[in-house]
Every structure is written in structure tokens, then in C-alpha cells.
Design an enzyme around this catalytic site. Structure first.
Site, PDB file in Angstrom:
ATOM      1  N   SER A   1      -3.274 112.157 -65.566  1.00 15.36           N
ATOM      2  CA  SER A   1      -1.835 112.411 -65.465  1.00 15.36           C
ATOM      3  C   SER A   1      -1.225 112.173 -66.833  1.00 15.36           C
ATOM      4  O   SER A   1      -1.843 111.541 -67.701  1.00 15.36           O
ATOM      5  CB  SER A   1      -1.226 111.416 -64.456  1.00 15.36           C
ATOM      6  OG  SER A   1       0.182 111.370 -64.572  1.00 15.36           O
TER       7      SER A   1
ATOM      8  N   TYR B   1       0.213 103.018 -60.912  1.00 20.15           N
ATOM      9  CA  TYR B   1      -0.272 104.407 -61.057  1.00 20.15           C
ATOM     10  C   TYR B   1      -0.748 104.646 -62.489  1.00 20.15           C
ATOM     11  O   TYR B   1      -1.838 105.175 -62.721  1.00 20.15           O
ATOM     12  CB  TYR B   1       0.870 105.366 -60.689  1.00 20.15           C
ATOM     13  CG  TYR B   1       0.501 106.835 -60.714  1.00 20.15           C
ATOM     14  CD1 TYR B   1      -0.224 107.406 -59.666  1.00 20.15           C
ATOM     15  CD2 TYR B   1       0.890 107.666 -61.764  1.00 20.15           C
ATOM     16  CE1 TYR B   1      -0.548 108.758 -59.671  1.00 20.15           C
ATOM     17  CE2 TYR B   1       0.573 109.019 -61.778  1.00 20.15           C
ATOM     18  CZ  TYR B   1      -0.147 109.561 -60.727  1.00 20.15           C
ATOM     19  OH  TYR B   1      -0.472 110.913 -60.738  1.00 20.15           O
TER      20      TYR B   1
ATOM     21  N   LYS C   1      -4.432 105.682 -63.969  1.00 20.96           N
ATOM     22  CA  LYS C   1      -4.652 106.944 -64.685  1.00 20.96           C
ATOM     23  C   LYS C   1      -5.184 106.691 -66.105  1.00 20.96           C
ATOM     24  O   LYS C   1      -5.938 107.498 -66.635  1.00 20.96           O
ATOM     25  CB  LYS C   1      -3.362 107.774 -64.703  1.00 20.96           C
ATOM     26  CG  LYS C   1      -2.965 108.296 -63.312  1.00 20.96           C
ATOM     27  CD  LYS C   1      -4.053 109.199 -62.702  1.00 20.96           C
ATOM     28  CE  LYS C   1      -3.636 109.872 -61.419  1.00 20.96           C
ATOM     29  NZ  LYS C   1      -4.682 110.738 -60.847  1.00 20.96           N
TER      30      LYS C   1
HETATM   31  P1  NAD Z   1      -1.540 116.264 -53.096  1.00 19.05           P
HETATM   32  O1  NAD Z   1      -0.974 115.105 -52.389  1.00 19.05           O
HETATM   33  O2  NAD Z   1      -0.981 117.631 -52.873  1.00 19.05           O
HETATM   34  O3  NAD Z   1      -3.120 116.356 -52.858  1.00 19.05           O
HETATM   35  C1  NAD Z   1      -3.931 115.222 -52.939  1.00 19.05           C
HETATM   36  C2  NAD Z   1      -5.159 115.464 -52.069  1.00 19.05           C
HETATM   37  O4  NAD Z   1      -6.022 114.331 -52.235  1.00 19.05           O
HETATM   38  C3  NAD Z   1      -4.809 115.520 -50.559  1.00 19.05           C
HETATM   39  O5  NAD Z   1      -5.473 116.620 -49.972  1.00 19.05           O
HETATM   40  C4  NAD Z   1      -5.307 114.198 -50.002  1.00 19.05           C
HETATM   41  O6  NAD Z   1      -5.746 114.281 -48.659  1.00 19.05           O
HETATM   42  C5  NAD Z   1      -6.463 113.909 -50.961  1.00 19.05           C
HETATM   43  N1  NAD Z   1      -6.761 112.475 -51.002  1.00 19.05           N
HETATM   44  C6  NAD Z   1      -5.893 111.449 -51.176  1.00 19.05           C
HETATM   45  N2  NAD Z   1      -6.546 110.287 -51.137  1.00 19.05           N
HETATM   46  C7  NAD Z   1      -7.858 110.585 -50.936  1.00 19.05           C
HETATM   47  C8  NAD Z   1      -9.018 109.810 -50.791  1.00 19.05           C
HETATM   48  N3  NAD Z   1      -8.978 108.466 -50.835  1.00 19.05           N
HETATM   49  N4  NAD Z   1     -10.204 110.443 -50.614  1.00 19.05           N
HETATM   50  C9  NAD Z   1     -10.255 111.790 -50.529  1.00 19.05           C
HETATM   51  N5  NAD Z   1      -9.183 112.585 -50.663  1.00 19.05           N
HETATM   52  C10 NAD Z   1      -7.999 111.982 -50.844  1.00 19.05           C
HETATM   53  O7  NAD Z   1      -1.435 115.869 -54.633  1.00 19.05           O
HETATM   54  P2  NAD Z   1      -1.668 116.666 -55.984  1.00 19.05           P
HETATM   55  O8  NAD Z   1      -0.380 116.711 -56.680  1.00 19.05           O
HETATM   56  O9  NAD Z   1      -2.433 117.912 -55.788  1.00 19.05           O
HETATM   57  O10 NAD Z   1      -2.565 115.576 -56.728  1.00 19.05           O
HETATM   58  C11 NAD Z   1      -3.867 115.834 -57.209  1.00 19.05           C
HETATM   59  C12 NAD Z   1      -4.115 114.942 -58.408  1.00 19.05           C
HETATM   60  O11 NAD Z   1      -3.179 115.279 -59.434  1.00 19.05           O
HETATM   61  C13 NAD Z   1      -3.955 113.452 -58.160  1.00 19.05           C
HETATM   62  O12 NAD Z   1      -4.987 112.755 -58.818  1.00 19.05           O
HETATM   63  C14 NAD Z   1      -2.617 113.141 -58.790  1.00 19.05           C
HETATM   64  O13 NAD Z   1      -2.506 111.792 -59.181  1.00 19.05           O
HETATM   65  C15 NAD Z   1      -2.624 114.092 -59.946  1.00 19.05           C
HETATM   66  N6  NAD Z   1      -1.311 114.400 -60.514  1.00 19.05           N
HETATM   67  C16 NAD Z   1      -0.349 114.963 -59.714  1.00 19.05           C
HETATM   68  C17 NAD Z   1       0.906 115.223 -60.282  1.00 19.05           C
HETATM   69  C18 NAD Z   1       2.038 115.817 -59.455  1.00 19.05           C
HETATM   70  O14 NAD Z   1       3.200 115.762 -59.897  1.00 19.05           O
HETATM   71  N7  NAD Z   1       1.784 116.415 -58.301  1.00 19.05           N
HETATM   72  C19 NAD Z   1       1.146 114.941 -61.635  1.00 19.05           C
HETATM   73  C20 NAD Z   1       0.116 114.394 -62.400  1.00 19.05           C
HETATM   74  C21 NAD Z   1      -1.107 114.132 -61.837  1.00 19.05           C
END
Ligand code: NAD
Length: 278
Positions: free
Chosen positions: A147, A160, A164
Site C-alpha cells: 500500500s 495497517y 504494510k
Molecule cells: P477487498 O476488501 O475488496 O478484497 C479483499 C479480499 O481479501 C476479500 O475477498 C476478502 O475476503 C479477502 N480476505 C480478507 N482477509 C483474508 C484472509 N485472512 N484470508 C484470505 N482472504 C482474505 O479489498 P481490496 O481493496 O481489493 O484489497 C486488496 C489488497 O489491496 C489488500 O491487501 C489491501 O490492503 C490492499 N490495498 C487496498 C487499497 C484500497 O483502497 N482498496 C489501497 C491500498 C492497498
């Protein structure tokens, strides 16, 4: 000129993943879901790993699903074994699953809050690096999702952010350890992405609006944009990038955008006007 390297992508269509087996964690939603589709479109056979059952999507895309908790080592070892049993190997591992609990200041952070982020966001990457790469051949690639909070700070995101930074650190150590086996390890570092994670926060809408104003591109990242970067890093067309946290931030960290400058200037002038009235 003769290449000095054994260039595995030479002669293939651009960014082709035909014949590759790609494991993606967090495959049920957001960035993971878009990544699975993108890699499958490029020819990869996907292995969808998530807490949520992804069997229907896996079947539609010609892959398999493994229901697993990325924070549990045995779950990830079993998911890796299922992929290798079925397809013989894993070429690409996208350790993407993650969580973001409600932000709290350091003064109010509990061990549970800190550990939960570490368990999913840091251990999830560690177990993926450990188990998905066991049988990975030369030319393989790992792409972790960190992130913007893995390279810079934001108030109230201590747990968080810490998890990260771990993901970035593990990416760099993984690159050092797996490089001699011909495996690249990188991570993507997005600012807010238009996924359910963003909208779980009460202030998600405000955050999106501020980020859009703060970005020189005036854009918000869509999951497909993140998936496109994962695809670039997973393909071996440019096999000389490893150990890198790659920012995907609409230019936000390049400097202070015009939008922010104007908003601050207006606020300062408003305050000054108020002061003169008082
Ligand atoms: P999201 O919530 O849409 O998807 C996350 C997925 O991970 C879900 O399907 C959930 O069921 C799965 N998950 C959660 N915990 C889990 C576990 N313990 N074991 C297996 N699966 C698990 O979120 P996203 O935005 O697609 O996030 C994906 C990645 O991107 C994450 O690592 C998040 O920290 C990172 N990220 C997201 C953003 C944002 O703004 N959306 C920004 C920076 C980084």
C-alpha cells in the site's frame, strides 16, 4: 545484438501468460478479483484463494479455488499443494489478501488491532512467499499487494501501516532470497482503490473526493488499474525488476498538487478574512 541473458519472453506475444499457473489471494473481491480476470485473459490458469468460496468463478475461468485464511500457514500450504497437485507447479503468486480495520491513533491502539493487521497483511505475504514459491520454476514471479502506507505515513493508520511496511520488507528479502532461483519479487503500493475496502470506511466517500482533488491526474484508482500493474510485474517481458515497491498513486506522492495548493490557499484566506472580521 545477441542477448546476454536467457530471455524467456523472447518471441512470445506481449505480456503473454499462456501456460502459466497463477495463484491469487483475496481473489473474491476488489483488486484480487480484477487480477484473476486480467491474468486469465492473458492466458494464465488461475488458482483463486480467499476466505470466501470462489469455485464458480474458478470453474468459469478454467482454474480451481482454494478456500483459505492467508494468516494460517497450514491453509496456505494446503492451497499451494492443491495447485501443484492439479497443475504441476505455480509460476505466479499474487499475495494480495488484506484487511483494513477502522483507523485509530497510536494512543488508542490495542494489541488485538495491531496483531490482526499483522496476521493478515504481513503473515499472509510471508506464508505466500514461503509456500507458493516452493516449486516455482525459473522465470516465476511474486507480486505482493502492499500500500502507499507501506512507504509513507498517514495518521491513525499505525497498525495497517506497520503491516504494510512488513509486506514491503518481505518483498525485498524475498527478492534477495529467490533471485538466485530466477524468481522476481515485487509489490504494488496503491493509494485508495475503488473497492469494497474503501467503502467499508465511514469516511470512504470523503477520502475518495480528497484523493481525487489531491492527485495531479484527478483520478481514483480502479481495481483494473492495479490488476494491469500486477500483470506487468507477473509477465516476464521485463524480467529485470525485483525487490521493488511500485507506487500506483495517480501522482500524489510526486509533490503538492495544484488542487491541494488551491484548497489550502482558500482555507488560509478564509481564516485571514475571518480574523479581520473578528
Ligand atoms: P477487498 O476488501 O475488496 O478484497 C479483499 C479480499 O481479501 C476479500 O475477498 C476478502 O475476503 C479477502 N480476505 C480478507 N482477509 C483474508 C484472509 N485472512 N484470508 C484470505 N482472504 C482474505 O479489498 P481490496 O481493496 O481489493 O484489497 C486488496 C489488497 O489491496 C489488500 O491487501 C489491501 O490492503 C490492499 N490495498 C487496498 C487499497 C484500497 O483502497 N482498496 C489501497 C491500498 C492497498
Amino acid at each position: 545484438m545477441t542477448s546476454l541473458n536467457d530471455d524467456s519472453a523472447a518471441g512470445r506475444p506481449m505480456f503473454d501468460l499462456e501456460g502459466k499457473v497463477a495463484v491469487v489471494t483475496g481473489a473474491a473481491s476488489g483488486i484480487g478479483e480484477a487480477t484473476v480476470r486480467r491474468l486469465a485473459d492473458a492466458g494464465a490458469t488461475p488458482v483463486l484463494v480467499d476466505l470466501v468460496d470462489c469455485s464458480d468463478e474458478a470453474e468459469r475461468l478454467g482454474g480451481i479455488a482454494a478456500q483459505a485464511d492467508v494468516s494460517v500457514e497450514d491453509d496456505i500450504a494446503a492451497a499451494a499443494a492443491a495447485a501443484v497437485d492439479r497443475f504441476g507447479r505455480i509460476d505466479i503468486a499474487v499475495n494480495n489478501a488484506g484487511i483494513a480495520l477502522d483507523p485509530v491513533p497510536i494512543s488508542e491502539t490495542t494489541p488485538e488491532h495491531f496483531r490482526r493487521h499483522a496476521d493478515v497483511n504481513a503473515l499472509g505475504v510471508l506464508w505466500g512467499l514461503k509456500h507458493f514459491t516452493k516449486s516455482m520454476p525459473r522465470g516465476g514471479a511474486v507480486v505482493n499487494t502492499a500500500s502507499i502506507c507501506g512507504v509513507t505515513a498517514f495518521p491513525e493508520y499505525g497498525s495497517y501501516t506497520s503491516s504494510k511496511y512488513s509486506a514491503v520488507g518481505l518483498t525485498q528479502v524475498g527478492a534477495m532470497e529467490l533471485g538466485p532461483r530466477g524468481i522476481r519479487v515485487n509489490c504494488i503500493c496503491p493509494t485508495s482503490v475503488n473497492t469494497p475496502m474503501l467503502w467499508n470506511f465511514a469516511e470512504g466517500e470523503a477520502e475518495a473526493a480528497v484523493l481525487k482533488a489531491a492527485s495531479p491526474l484527478s483520478m481514483i484508482i480502479e481495481p483494473e488499474h492495479a490488476a494491469a500493474l500486477v500483470h506487468f510485474l507477473a509477465a516476464d517481458d521485463c524480467p529485470v525488476i525485483s525487490g521493488q515497491p511500485i507506487l500506483i498513486d495517480c501522482g500524489i506522492t510526486a509533490g503538492i498538487s495544484g488542487g491541494i495548493w488551491e484548497a489550502v490557499q482558500e482555507a488560509v484566506e478564509r481564516e485571514a478574512g475571518k480574523g479581520a472580521e473578528d
